[in-house]
Each structure stands twice: as structure tokens, then as C-alpha cells.
Design an enzyme around this catalytic site. Structure first.
Site, PDB file in Angstrom:
ATOM      1  N   HIS A 100      32.302 -67.469-103.212  1.00 47.89           N
ATOM      2  CA  HIS A 100      31.058 -67.721-102.475  1.00 47.89           C
ATOM      3  C   HIS A 100      30.635 -69.160-102.803  1.00 47.89           C
ATOM      4  O   HIS A 100      30.848 -69.619-103.932  1.00 47.89           O
ATOM      5  CB  HIS A 100      29.894 -66.854-102.954  1.00 47.89           C
ATOM      6  CG  HIS A 100      30.056 -65.373-102.838  1.00 47.89           C
ATOM      7  ND1 HIS A 100      30.713 -64.623-103.773  1.00 47.89           N
ATOM      8  CD2 HIS A 100      29.582 -64.493-101.915  1.00 47.89           C
ATOM      9  CE1 HIS A 100      30.652 -63.344-103.430  1.00 47.89           C
ATOM     10  NE2 HIS A 100      29.979 -63.224-102.303  1.00 47.89           N
ATOM     11  N   ASP A 103      28.990 -69.399-106.045  1.00 44.32           N
ATOM     12  CA  ASP A 103      29.782 -69.262-107.280  1.00 44.32           C
ATOM     13  C   ASP A 103      30.265 -70.613-107.795  1.00 44.32           C
ATOM     14  O   ASP A 103      30.458 -70.782-108.994  1.00 44.32           O
ATOM     15  CB  ASP A 103      31.074 -68.450-107.042  1.00 44.32           C
ATOM     16  CG  ASP A 103      30.828 -67.124-106.373  1.00 44.32           C
ATOM     17  OD1 ASP A 103      29.739 -66.562-106.552  1.00 44.32           O
ATOM     18  OD2 ASP A 103      31.745 -66.643-105.666  1.00 44.32           O
TER      19      ASP A 103
HETATM   20  C1  XLS Z   1      29.530 -56.649-102.697  1.00 43.06           C
HETATM   21  C2  XLS Z   1      30.635 -57.225-101.953  1.00 43.06           C
HETATM   22  C3  XLS Z   1      30.810 -58.721-102.152  1.00 43.06           C
HETATM   23  C4  XLS Z   1      31.684 -59.280-101.068  1.00 43.06           C
HETATM   24  C5  XLS Z   1      31.586 -60.751-100.912  1.00 43.06           C
HETATM   25  O1  XLS Z   1      29.420 -55.440-102.887  1.00 43.06           O
HETATM   26  O2  XLS Z   1      31.792 -56.529-102.272  1.00 43.06           O
HETATM   27  O3  XLS Z   1      31.331 -58.992-103.417  1.00 43.06           O
HETATM   28  O4  XLS Z   1      33.023 -58.937-101.262  1.00 43.06           O
HETATM   29  O5  XLS Z   1      30.296 -61.166-100.625  1.00 43.06           O
END
Ligand code: XLS
Ligand code: NI
Ligand code: NI
Length: 436
Positions: A100, A103
């Protein structure tokens, strides 16, 4: 130069099933050829940035337990985090990663500053990618952590939040494109509601439909060739999310004319939260022609939370890969470990061992799935079960060449009296057990 975080650990290599080295793969031999393809190319393993390098080990009742040297709000910390991340990718030998925007760079004081920081850190990531050959499976924007998104991003009652989210996704999609990302993911963590008392559901669905259409238009405008993926999840953090499960997402895509533009990234834990099995979601996505990629992390079946644990159940994962292989395998997609350590697993080695176990689970599962497929262990009995539909008369019913009255007339004339046949579930379960 090494960050020193992983001490003197060397690369994790395949040593075969008899190895007792915990820092070795027993089943993941990237070069093993399965159904004419290298295992590495089948699995397309990706390590996620967020749970490994951002999650601090907190839970709703307790503070951070992971003290990582890169935790801090500066760009230097972000670069050190990236350096450590790429060290881990190299140790694991995994070909892809996912991130993300949130991140990889500290959020700036303004939208412009956040965007500039993403650009700057992307240069740093690009350097590592070029040096190591590690590729980007997908990028995504975090449209859920900051309080501005507490009432949704695209589905917010405030149009300025919609615009802010649009600008954020634009930047993140462009960064993903620039880094050669193979997909772009949208997970609608806040796209839903806490209570219908304050929610105009029809309006919010239209907002989300428009937002997704804007993203697809922009993808074509900039020439991004990767797939746009929506990641279904029924709830958590909100009470109800609009991307509930594969079936719901498909209906949504159809409604907004996006079913040929957008596919799904299916997460095992989310399937469980929706009351489905993982293989159900994959099989349905295949049937609807929208399968894209997977997040392989599982949930705890008792807790009712999205616990994001590393996979460790071969029979379960084998059935998931069975459907993926039956659908032709991954194209742009892959296997992303959207999985995090338990809060007490505070050591650097825990990060490595978690992935070793998860990767070996996937490797065993994929090999079992491939054998089932090659032997026709399940497809043979399946074809047999539906064999009656191969007759000309049966096909005519399906092809629209018979009216209800004509069908009824024939059923009466021939005195049809179909006899029940065994579904053979236990026999088929026994067949699966021979492979896993
Ligand atoms: C949350 C989601 C997230 C997505 C990416 O539950 O799994 O991690 O994979 O935003
Ligand atoms: Ni999740
Ligand atoms: Ni996920």
C-alpha cells in the site's frame, strides 16, 4: 550493505522433504516442473509489505510488541524499511511483493507532500527491484487507516473525501504502473456502513461504481496493462462492506458495466468470514470469468476475526489450487501472503520461518492439486456425473430449442421416470485424501 536485521542468516534453499533444517524448503523447489511449468511460475509467490514491516504487534487490548529498527515517521525510516524488506525477499527467494502507498512512505502534511513522498520512495524501490529482480505483483492505496476515511472513501457522504481518495488512487496506480506492477488492487475496507440509520445505500453504491469506473478509465489512459482487482470481504472493519463476496462483487460489476474490466483478488480469510470455503470463491470466480489473484492467509475458525495467519493446512489449500489450475492457473495474479505473525512472535527469525512454512504448504498443495488434475481424479467422475447432458435432446433443452410445453410433452410421452444416483461424496473425499 546489509541492515543486519536478519543477522547472518543466509538464503533459504530447497533441501528436500528429509531435511531437518528449519531454514530450508522441504517442498518448494522453484525449479521443479509441474504440468509443464516451473513451480515458481505456478505459485507466483508474493510477500506483503504491510504485515511484515508495518504491523507493530498491537491488538485491541495491548500495545506494540514488535520493536523494529525502521519504525519511525521519517523518510530515512522508510528507506531502511525498504532495505530490510528487500533483504527478506532475497533470503526467501520470493519473486514478488505487494504494498500500500501507506506502507512504503510516511504520510505527508498535505496531499501533495504524500504524493511527492510516494514518488521519492518509488525511486528507492525501483533501485532494489532492478538490483534483485524482485517484481511487483500489485500495488494498492490505503483508503481506510486515516480518520478522513472513517465514513468511507468512494462511499463517503463528503464529496471532498471522494476526490481526495481519487487523487490518492491516481498516484498509487501511476506508481504501480511505473514499477511494472502486474495488478492493481482495491480493497474497500471502509466502503460499507456501520448502520443503515445514517446510510443512503443506493447513493453509496453509485459512488463506488463511479469511482471504480474512473480507475478503469485512468488505467487505459496511462496504458497500464495489469489487471484491476477488487478484493471481496464481507465485514471488518465495517459492519457490512459492499464488496461482500465474489457473487456480490460480480453483481456490482455487471450493474456498472465493469465485468470485463475488473477481476477479483480472493483472500481465504475473507471467504471464511463470508461463510464460504476458499475453493467456493475461486470456483465461482472461474465460473463467472473474473478470477484474478489470491491472498493465501487463513483465519482462525473459532475466533470470528480476520486473523491473517499463514497457511498451514495442505488439504484445504490443495483444493484452492485445484480450482486455480483447473481454470488455467494464474495469468497476472499470484499467491500473496497477506499474513502476519502472532503478537508473541517477535523475532526476526519468526518472519522467515512463517514464510518458509506458508510457502512449503502452498508448494505441497499445488503439487497435490496438479496430480489430481493430471489423473482426472475429480474431473473424470464429474464428467461422468453430467454425461446425460451430452445427448442431443438434453442439449436442445439448454440451447433454447425447446419450450417448456415441448419439454413437458416429451417427458409425458416417454414416461420419464429418472432414478436417483449416488452423489458419491464420501468416495470423492477418499480420492482427495490419496493426494494430500
Ligand atoms: C484486509 C485486506 C487488505 C488487502 C489490501 O483485510 O486483506 O490487506 O489485501 O488492502
Ligand atoms: Ni484481509
Ligand atoms: Ni488481503
Amino acid at each position: 550493505m546489509s541492515t543486519g536485521f536478519f543477522g547472518d542468516r543466509g538464503p533459504i534453499r530447497y533441501e528436500g522433504p528429509d531435511s531437518d533444517n528449519p531454514f530450508a524448503y522441504r517442498h518448494y523447489d522453484p525449479d521443479a516442473v509441474v504440468m509443464g511449468r516451473r513451480l515458481e511460475e505456478h505459485l507466483r509467490l508474493a510477500v506483503c509489505y504491510w504485515h511484515n514491516f508495518v504491523y507493530p504487534g498491537s491488538d485491541p487490548f495491548g500495545a506494540d510488541t514488535f520493536a523494529r529498527p525502521w519504525f519511525g515517521a521519517g523518510m530515512e525510516d522508510a528507506r531502511r524499511k525498504a532495505d530490510t524488506a528487500f533483504e527478506m525477499f532475497a533470503l526467501l527467494g520470493t519473486p514478488f511483493f505487494c504494498f500500500h502507498d501507506h506502507d512504503v512512505r510516511p504520510e505527508g502534511a498535505t496531499l501533495a507532500e504524500s504524493t511527492a513522498r510516494l514518488d521519492a520512495i518509488a525511486d528507492h524501490l525501483a533501485g532494489h527491484m532492478e538490483r534483485t529482480g524482485v517484481k511487483l505483483l500489485w500495488g494498492t492505496a490505503n483508503l481506510f487507516s486515516n480518520p478522513r476515511y472513517m465514513a468511507g472513501a468512494a462511499t463517503n457522504p463528503d464529496p471532498d473525501v471522494f476526490a481526495y481518495a481519487a487523487a490518492t488512487v491516481k498516484a498509487c496506480l501511476e506508481t504501480t504502473h511505473r514499477l511494472g506492477g502486474e495488478n492493481y488492487v482495491l480493497w474497500g475496507g471502509r466502503e460499507g456502513y456501520e448502520t443503515l440509520l445514517n446510510t443512503d445505500l443506493a447513493r453509496e453504491l453509485d459512488q463506488l461504481g463511479r469511482f471504480l469506473s474512473l480507475v478503469v478509465e485512468h488505467k487505459h489512459r496511462i496504458g497500464f496493462r495489469g489487471a484491476i482487482l477488487v478484493e471481496p470481504k464481507p465485514q471488518e472493519p465495517t459492519k457490512h462492506q459492499y464488496d461482500f463476496d465474489v457473487a456480490t462483487v460480480y453483481g456490482f460489476l455487471r450493474r456498472y458495466g465493469l465485468e470485463n474490466e475488473v477481476r477479483v483478488n480472493i483472500e481465504q480469510g475473507h471467504a471464511i468470514l463470508a461463510g464460504h470455503s476458499f475453493e467456493h470463491e475461486i470456483a465461482l470466480a472461474n465460473a463467472l470469468g473474473i478470477f484474478g489473484s489470491i491472498d493465501i492467509n487463513r483465519n482462525d475458525y473459532q475466533s470470528g476475526w480476520d486473523t491473517d495467519q499463514f497457511p498451514n493446512n495442505v488439504p484445504e489449500v490443495a483444493l484452492a489450487y485445484y480450482h486455480i489450475l483447473a481454470g488455467g492457473g494464474f495469468s497476472t495474479g499470484g499467491t500473496n501472503f497477506d499474513a502476519k505473525l502472532r503478537r508473541q512472535s517477535i523475532d526476526a527469525d519468526d518472519l522467515l520461518l512463517a514464510h518458509v512454512g506458508g510457502i512449503d504448504t502452498c508448494a505441497r498443495a499445488l503439487k497435490a492439486a496438479a496430480r489430481m488434475l493430471e489423473d482426472g481424479a475429480l474431473s473424470g467422475p464429474l464428467a461422468e456425473r453430467y454425461a446425460g447432458w451430452r445427448t442431443a435432446e438434453a442439449r436442445a433443452m439448454l440451447d433454447g430449442e425447446r419450450s417448456l410445453a415441448e419439454i413437458a410433452e416429451r417427458a409425458l410421452a416417454e414416461g420419464l421416470d429418472p432414478r436417483p444416483r449416488s452423489g458419491r461424496q464420501e468416495a470423492l473425499e477418499n480420492v482427495v485424501n490419496r493426494y494430500v
